[in-house]
Write an enzyme that holds these catalytic residues in place. Structure first.
Site, PDB file in Angstrom:
ATOM      1  N   ARG A  55      59.591  50.743  52.092  1.00 51.91           N
ATOM      2  CA  ARG A  55      60.548  49.701  51.691  1.00 51.91           C
ATOM      3  C   ARG A  55      60.236  48.400  52.424  1.00 51.91           C
ATOM      4  O   ARG A  55      59.168  47.869  52.275  1.00 51.91           O
ATOM      5  CB  ARG A  55      61.997  50.160  51.889  1.00 51.91           C
ATOM      6  CG  ARG A  55      62.355  51.501  51.265  1.00 51.91           C
ATOM      7  CD  ARG A  55      62.119  51.570  49.788  1.00 51.91           C
ATOM      8  NE  ARG A  55      62.687  52.811  49.234  1.00 51.91           N
ATOM      9  CZ  ARG A  55      62.274  53.373  48.127  1.00 51.91           C
ATOM     10  NH1 ARG A  55      61.295  52.844  47.423  1.00 51.91           N
ATOM     11  NH2 ARG A  55      62.837  54.495  47.684  1.00 51.91           N
ATOM     12  N   LYS A 133      48.187  52.920  43.299  1.00 55.06           N
ATOM     13  CA  LYS A 133      49.160  53.900  42.805  1.00 55.06           C
ATOM     14  C   LYS A 133      49.360  53.688  41.310  1.00 55.06           C
ATOM     15  O   LYS A 133      49.595  52.568  40.854  1.00 55.06           O
ATOM     16  CB  LYS A 133      50.500  53.726  43.527  1.00 55.06           C
ATOM     17  CG  LYS A 133      51.616  54.646  43.011  1.00 55.06           C
ATOM     18  CD  LYS A 133      51.306  56.115  43.302  1.00 55.06           C
ATOM     19  CE  LYS A 133      52.416  57.031  42.767  1.00 55.06           C
ATOM     20  NZ  LYS A 133      53.679  56.885  43.498  1.00 55.06           N
ATOM     21  N   HIS A 192      52.741  64.693  44.727  1.00 55.03           N
ATOM     22  CA  HIS A 192      54.021  65.411  44.581  1.00 55.03           C
ATOM     23  C   HIS A 192      54.078  66.308  43.335  1.00 55.03           C
ATOM     24  O   HIS A 192      54.980  66.213  42.513  1.00 55.03           O
ATOM     25  CB  HIS A 192      55.224  64.483  44.680  1.00 55.03           C
ATOM     26  CG  HIS A 192      55.260  63.277  43.787  1.00 55.03           C
ATOM     27  ND1 HIS A 192      54.820  63.278  42.490  1.00 55.03           N
ATOM     28  CD2 HIS A 192      55.737  62.019  44.018  1.00 55.03           C
ATOM     29  CE1 HIS A 192      55.010  62.089  41.959  1.00 55.03           C
ATOM     30  NE2 HIS A 192      55.556  61.302  42.868  1.00 55.03           N
ATOM     31  N   ASP A 254      56.656  62.097  50.585  1.00 56.06           N
ATOM     32  CA  ASP A 254      57.259  61.232  49.564  1.00 56.06           C
ATOM     33  C   ASP A 254      58.569  60.656  50.095  1.00 56.06           C
ATOM     34  O   ASP A 254      59.592  60.631  49.404  1.00 56.06           O
ATOM     35  CB  ASP A 254      57.471  61.981  48.250  1.00 56.06           C
ATOM     36  CG  ASP A 254      57.921  61.057  47.109  1.00 56.06           C
ATOM     37  OD1 ASP A 254      57.812  59.826  47.270  1.00 56.06           O
ATOM     38  OD2 ASP A 254      58.388  61.573  46.085  1.00 56.06           O
ATOM     39  N   PRO A 272      66.754  57.977  42.700  1.00 50.67           N
ATOM     40  CA  PRO A 272      66.161  59.217  43.196  1.00 50.67           C
ATOM     41  C   PRO A 272      65.367  58.979  44.474  1.00 50.67           C
ATOM     42  O   PRO A 272      64.787  57.913  44.670  1.00 50.67           O
ATOM     43  CB  PRO A 272      65.242  59.645  42.052  1.00 50.67           C
ATOM     44  CG  PRO A 272      64.854  58.355  41.395  1.00 50.67           C
ATOM     45  CD  PRO A 272      66.042  57.451  41.522  1.00 50.67           C
TER      46      PRO A 272
END
Length: 389
Positions: A55, A133, A192, A254, A272
């Site tokens: 973040r 990503k 993940h 994650d 989420p």
């Protein structure tokens, strides 16, 4: 400086002396150590987490570089790789440079960053980043096809097709995960993964792979605290995923922090994410102490394999490699976050047998068993500041 203690070295546990500054300079049987670790403590290569949402920037109310990397150091992690979906997103040349500077100023561990899919591939490819990503919404983009063809850097895939974002969560099925693998090729890491079939197919396609502890352990999506992407699967699928622990390349957290106010929203509105970057290392080594996993496999999962995937000299106790270590002991305790802004996770009070006693980053103590010290990590992908090998 010399440190001495029991260590995982040359595929066995032995009492050795390690001379360190920022790098491992020498290894021998005996010395007059500056620091000697206790008999019940074990020196290991520091863990590497390839999937962390730090973040920061405009999302600093959720987590900052300082709090996320402090929590990582508390969890025995010496290097984290940051995801690009902060605000503003990290997907331009200027934003990548800004993000690297943010980490240089505040990171308590070594770091790397991923860029998002971008039109500026040629410019960003010249920067010291870990890779790119690819999110589900990127899979149909022309820029993604260009990225896969032109860049040799690592691409990390969130394995769900674009349709998964448009259907109710209960319909985000495993086939959507498997289908996403056929959109990509080349130097790809699939992250993940939630089921064993995806692991098998990804390995057949030549991709490296990882799983998370929460996709193994969390008993279904019951509320906003357990809501995560990709979704937690049913009991039998999670049971099957345990087989993957012996086949995947690495385990990642994650770590995806959100504010308490956001997690208190209605289930359909809350974001989420589970934020437990400090859980992975003690969890995996607890499996070793329970005789469910051997120590070589644990070190490979947490340290050696991710370093190989990222092509950096970390993850082993070896002359010339970066002096990042995790020191653990066998000690019963119950998990809680400590330095993160997130104070509630579905893994709270999970019983563990491995405890991180120290984390050493760049030859300096980053976590001393109680506190995170104000050291600065370095960009593991910046060769100008890195290592002599």
């Amino acid at each position: 400086m010399w440190i001495k203690g029991k260590a995982w070295f040359n595929n066995s546990i032995d009492t050795i002396c390690i001379q360190i500054d920022r790098f491992i300079k020498n290894i021998k049987k005996d010395c007059k150590p500056d620091i000697e670790f206790k008999e019940n403590q074990l020196i290991l290569p520091a863990s590497i987490d390839m999937h962390v949402h730090v973040r920061g920037a405009q999302l600093s109310y959720k987590e900052t570089v300082a709090t996320a990397t402090s929590e990582a150091a508390y969890g025995g992690i010496g290097l984290i790789i940051d995801m690009p979906n902060t605000l503003p997103p990290v997907n331009t040349y200027e934003r990548v440079i800004e993000r690297i500077r943010e980490f240089e100023n505040y990171s308590r561990t070594d770091f790397g960053i991923y860029s998002g899919v971008t039109k500026e591939i040629e410019k960003i490819d010249t920067l010291p980043i870990a890779g790119y990503k690819i999110y589900p919404e990127d899979l149909d983009r022309t820029e993604t096809k260009v990225l896969l063809e032109k860049s040799k850097k690592l691409k990390v895939l969130h394995p769900e097709i674009p349709l998964a974002l448009k259907v109710p969560r209960k319909l985000r099925n495993i086939w959507m995960e498997i289908a996403a693998l056929h959109y990509v090729q080349g130097n790809v890491h699939v992250t993940h993964i939630t089921n064993y079939e995806t692991v098998k197919i990804a390995k057949e396609l030549g991709f490296s792979t990882d799983i998370t502890p929460h996709h193994l352990l969390v008993n279904g999506e019951r509320d906003c605290i357990t809501k995560v992407n990709p979704p937690i699967r049913d009991y039998l699928t999670r049971l099957g995923l345990w087989k993957a622990l012996f086949e995947v390349d690495t385990v990642v957290s994650d770590h995806a922090p959100h504010s308490k106010e956001e997690k208190n929203l209605n289930y359909d509105l809350c974001p989420p994410g589970i934020a437990a970057v400090s859980f992975t290392t003690p969890f995996i080594y607890s499996l070793v102490f329970k005789d469910l996993l051997n120590i070589e496999r644990a070190v490979n999962l947490l340290s050696k394999n991710p370093a190989k995937i990222l092509n950096i000299p970390y993850g082993e106790i070896r002359i010339g490699y970066v002096a990042n270590f995790t020191i653990i002991s066998k000690n019963d305790w119950k998990y809680r976050t400590k330095f993160s802004k997130v104070t509630e996770t579905p893994l709270d009070n999970f019983p563990l047998e491995a405890k991180v006693e120290f984390t050493i980053v760049q030859g300096k103590i980053a976590f001393d068993g109680k506190n995170v010290l104000p050291i600065r990590g370095v960009n593991a992908f910046d060769k100008s500041s890195r290592y002599p090998v």
